[in-house]
Design an enzyme around this catalytic site. Structure first.
Site, PDB file in Angstrom:
ATOM      1  N   PRO A   1       0.791  -1.257   0.100  1.00 63.78           N
ATOM      2  CA  PRO A   1       0.164  -0.047  -0.105  1.00 63.78           C
ATOM      3  C   PRO A   1       0.843   1.426  -0.018  1.00 63.78           C
ATOM      4  O   PRO A   1       1.978   1.394   0.569  1.00 63.78           O
ATOM      5  CB  PRO A   1      -0.895   0.016   1.451  1.00 63.78           C
ATOM      6  CG  PRO A   1      -0.083  -1.081   1.922  1.00 63.78           C
ATOM      7  CD  PRO A   1       0.864  -1.919   1.269  1.00 63.78           C
ATOM      8  N   HIS A   2       0.515   2.140  -0.541  1.00 66.02           N
ATOM      9  CA  HIS A   2       1.212   3.533  -0.888  1.00 66.02           C
ATOM     10  C   HIS A   2       0.262   4.750  -1.141  1.00 66.02           C
ATOM     11  O   HIS A   2      -0.608   4.506  -1.536  1.00 66.02           O
ATOM     12  CB  HIS A   2       2.330   3.249  -1.879  1.00 66.02           C
ATOM     13  CG  HIS A   2       1.590   2.902  -3.169  1.00 66.02           C
ATOM     14  ND1 HIS A   2       1.466   1.657  -3.383  1.00 66.02           N
ATOM     15  CD2 HIS A   2       1.448   3.738  -4.269  1.00 66.02           C
ATOM     16  CE1 HIS A   2       1.034   1.554  -5.037  1.00 66.02           C
ATOM     17  NE2 HIS A   2       0.953   2.759  -5.180  1.00 66.02           N
ATOM     18  N   GLY A   3       0.992   5.817  -0.848  1.00 71.75           N
ATOM     19  CA  GLY A   3       0.131   7.036  -1.172  1.00 71.75           C
ATOM     20  C   GLY A   3       1.170   8.300  -0.800  1.00 71.75           C
ATOM     21  O   GLY A   3       2.415   8.129  -0.361  1.00 71.75           O
TER      22      GLY A   3
END
Length: 176
Positions: free
Chosen positions: A87-89
């Site tokens: 997960p990334h952002g």
């Protein structure tokens, strides 16, 4: 070159662009950002726990981190297969890239591309304006976690220090 109509196009990417320094995992993680036994029974709960820990590490609001992760998941799962999710952002207020690694106590359904449950999660948060650095970090994390031997070792340890050591070994030692 002409390729048959039904043949897949082949796209070749260099492992590392000429003149660009390799990003090391140690630039993203410190010992406090490795969780050996994260309790979670669902994807949402895993993301909530990761957001809580990421907020402590980055100084950002937990809700802001969680919202960015949830929004990214709405675009498509970050469960990349083989029990791994990345997960990334991007978030305003960050001054650098941050990573957080967690080994779940029990695998959870992450709607991964291969429909397998996830037990290894590498969270990556980047400043809002990080373009190439964010992509280089994602590529580096992806390369590391494609290594089946490394993943087996990560799954075989439930000590945060040992996990950190495995994750931050210099890239050359993973090539063997």
């Amino acid at each position: 070159m002409v390729r048959p109509f039904n043949a897949p196009a082949r796209v070749y990417f260099p492992v590392q662009p000429m003149g660009v320094a390799a990003m090391e995992i140690a630039e993203l993680l410190d010992t406090e950002s490795v969780v050996a036994r994260l309790p979670a029974t669902s994807k949402k709960q895993a993301l909530q726990e990761l957001a809580k820990r990421a907020a402590q590490i980055t100084g950002l609001e937990e809700r802001a981190v969680f919202d960015v992760l949830l929004e990214r998941e709405r675009l498509g799962t970050t469960g990349v297969g083989s029990g791994i999710a990345i997960p990334h952002g991007k978030l305003p207020g960050l001054d650098r890239l941050y990573g957080l690694f967690a080994r779940l106590e029990k695998p959870v359904d992450f709607e991964a591309v291969d429909d397998q449950p996830v037990d290894l999660i590498f969270l990556l948060l980047a400043p809002e304006g990080a373009g190439a650095d964010h992509l280089k970090a994602l590529a580096r994390v992806s390369r590391l976690l494609r290594d089946r031997t490394i993943c087996d070792k990560l799954r075989g340890s439930d000590e945060a220090d040992a996990l950190y050591s495995l994750l931050t070994e210099p890239a050359a030692s993973h090539a063997a």
